[in-house]
Design an enzyme around this catalytic site. Structure first.
Site, short mmCIF file in Angstrom:
data_model
loop_
_atom_site.label_atom_id
_atom_site.label_comp_id
_atom_site.label_asym_id
_atom_site.label_seq_id
_atom_site.Cartn_x
_atom_site.Cartn_y
_atom_site.Cartn_z
N SER A 130 0.82 -1.21 0.00
CA SER A 130 0.00 0.00 0.00
C SER A 130 0.85 1.26 0.00
CB SER A 130 -0.91 0.02 1.24
OG SER A 130 -0.13 0.02 2.43
N HIS A 151 -3.61 -4.18 -4.94
CA HIS A 151 -3.80 -3.66 -3.59
C HIS A 151 -5.23 -3.88 -3.12
CE1 HIS A 151 -4.09 0.00 -0.73
NE2 HIS A 151 -3.73 -1.08 -0.06
N GLU A 163 -7.03 -1.97 -6.16
CA GLU A 163 -6.25 -1.09 -7.03
C GLU A 163 -5.24 -1.93 -7.80
OE1 GLU A 163 -6.20 3.14 -4.60
OE2 GLU A 163 -4.71 1.63 -4.07
N ASN A 201 -5.06 6.08 -0.89
CA ASN A 201 -4.22 6.60 0.18
C ASN A 201 -3.66 7.98 -0.12
OD1 ASN A 201 -4.59 4.48 1.95
ND2 ASN A 201 -2.81 3.35 1.25
#
Length: 394
Positions: A130, A151, A163, A201
């Protein structure tokens, strides 16, 4: 027979990924470097499935030597389909697997070593990182083209978003196979660039950051949360920090800030550092920004708080979009699925009105203190973004 999927790392995330593919009907081979974790994996997986309404029944050891593992029965389109999860030794090699997903500690050298040892397997090598560059991980592997980012979000069985991260040298066939397997397991796969924080993120940073900026200006965190929840957000930014853990949020913010050369959009606020320093981490410690306090009604200027945070979210999303290898639709989908937002950053900006959002960014930039100068500068041309529609991923 569906392709066999390998999973390396049997902590909460790795075990969840194994469950995802097993419930989709794939034979799964899984391992962990710690013998006790391998030995407990079968029971933990059976318990997780039983707790989610599936049927889990233990069939023998599933320890370090390999063996029967767990027979997993899970509902899929009204039919119970069996899939075998076998716990294998760390030196198994994963020959015959279509894809191996590593979900181990966020350490570049460790991930390179694990995936590098599997170069001869012929499998697509997926990292669940991540925070690390997928390209940097691939650079340490003899077959870098077969290394991709996949991800998952925690908990993997429940979160629909994945992702799919392509570094510059990724093989299109490897990306296509990873997408097919993840989508076949019921996930919504969003392609994203190999950039710091990927989509969620990175684009989530303003949700927390603007709330912390408001706190720095003297606002009550409960009022900020109440404003966002009144606008349809499931959790306010401070409640979300408390849920994630202030320490985890701080680490993610510092990581993105360092990777983005200290840009003021990723400023680390003193209030967040203070939460970590004093141990008020949120739900896991029983005390946080709003944990342990009573909620309050939305303030009279709730709409202004929402506009400010959504303007910052849109600007960050536009910044990522300008870097390429991602679409506005993909960004909005990822934010809705990865953070349970009621709308994506671009959808929110259009609902507010693009001119109003741009004016708000200019207002914030004009009033910004010295340590935040440049934080709100509108990304050039962000209001004329192509393909900026708010897709419904359901």
């Amino acid at each position: 027979m569906r392709e066999t999927v390998g999973v390396i790392g049997l902590g909460a995330m790795g075990l969840g990924i194994a469950q995802v593919f097993a419930q989709a009907g794939h034979p799964v081979q899984a391992t962990d470097g710690v013998e006790a974790v391998r030995d407990s994996a079968s029971g933990r997986l059976a318990a997780a499935l039983a707790g989610r309404g599936g049927l889990g029944k233990k069939h023998g050891g599933g320890g370090a030597k390999g063996g029967a593992g767990v027979a997993v029965l899970g509902p899929q389109t009204g039919v119970y389909r069996a899939a075998q999860v076998t716990v294998v030794a760390p030196d198994h090699g994963f020959a015959g697997t279509a894809m191996v997903v590593e979900a181990v500690v966020e350490d570049l050298a460790v991930k390179r070593a694990i995936l590098g040892a599997l170069a001869a397997s012929g499998a697509v090598l997926a990292t669940n990182t991540s925070s690390l560059s997928v390209g940097a991980i691939a650079a340490g592997v003899a077959t870098p083209g077969r290394v991709i980012g996949l991800h998952f979000f925690n908990p993997a069985p429940a979160m629909r978003l994945v992702e799919l991260v392509a570094h510059r040298g990724a093989d299109p066939a490897a990306l296509a196979l990873a997408r097919r397997l993840a989508e076949g397991a019921g996930k919504v796969v969003v392609a994203c660039p190999d950039r710091p924080g990927f989509i969620v993120n990175r684009c989530a940073r303003p949700y927390y950051g603007e709330a912390l900026a408001l706190l720095e200006e003297g606002r009550d965190p409960r009022e900020v949360d109440a404003a966002m929840m009144a606008a349809g957000y499931r959790l306010g930014p401070f409640a979300l920090i408390d849920l994630i853990g202030a320490d985890v949020n701080l680490s993610a913010t510092e990581g993105v800030r360092a990777a983005m050369d200290g840009h003021p959009r990723y400023h680390v606020f003193d209030a967040l550092r203070a939460q970590v320093r004093t141990g008020r981490l949120g739900r896991k410690t029983g005390e946080g920004f709003v944990t342990g306090t009573d909620p309050v009604p939305p303030p009279a200027d709730a709409a202004a708080i929402v506009l400010r945070i959504e303007a910052a979210l849109a600007n960050e999303a536009a910044s990522l979009l300008a870097e390429g290898a991602v679409t506005a639709e993909g960004i909005d989908t990822a934010l809705k699925l990865g953070l349970n937002f009621p709308r994506g950053a671009f959808g929110a900006a259009r609902a507010q009105g693009l001119d109003l959002v741009r004016d708000e960014l200019l207002r914030l930039e004009g009033a910004a203190p010295a340590h935040l100068a440049g934080r709100y500068a509108p990304v050039p041309g962000w209001g004329l973004l192509p393909d900026a529609h708010d897709a419904d991923p359901s």
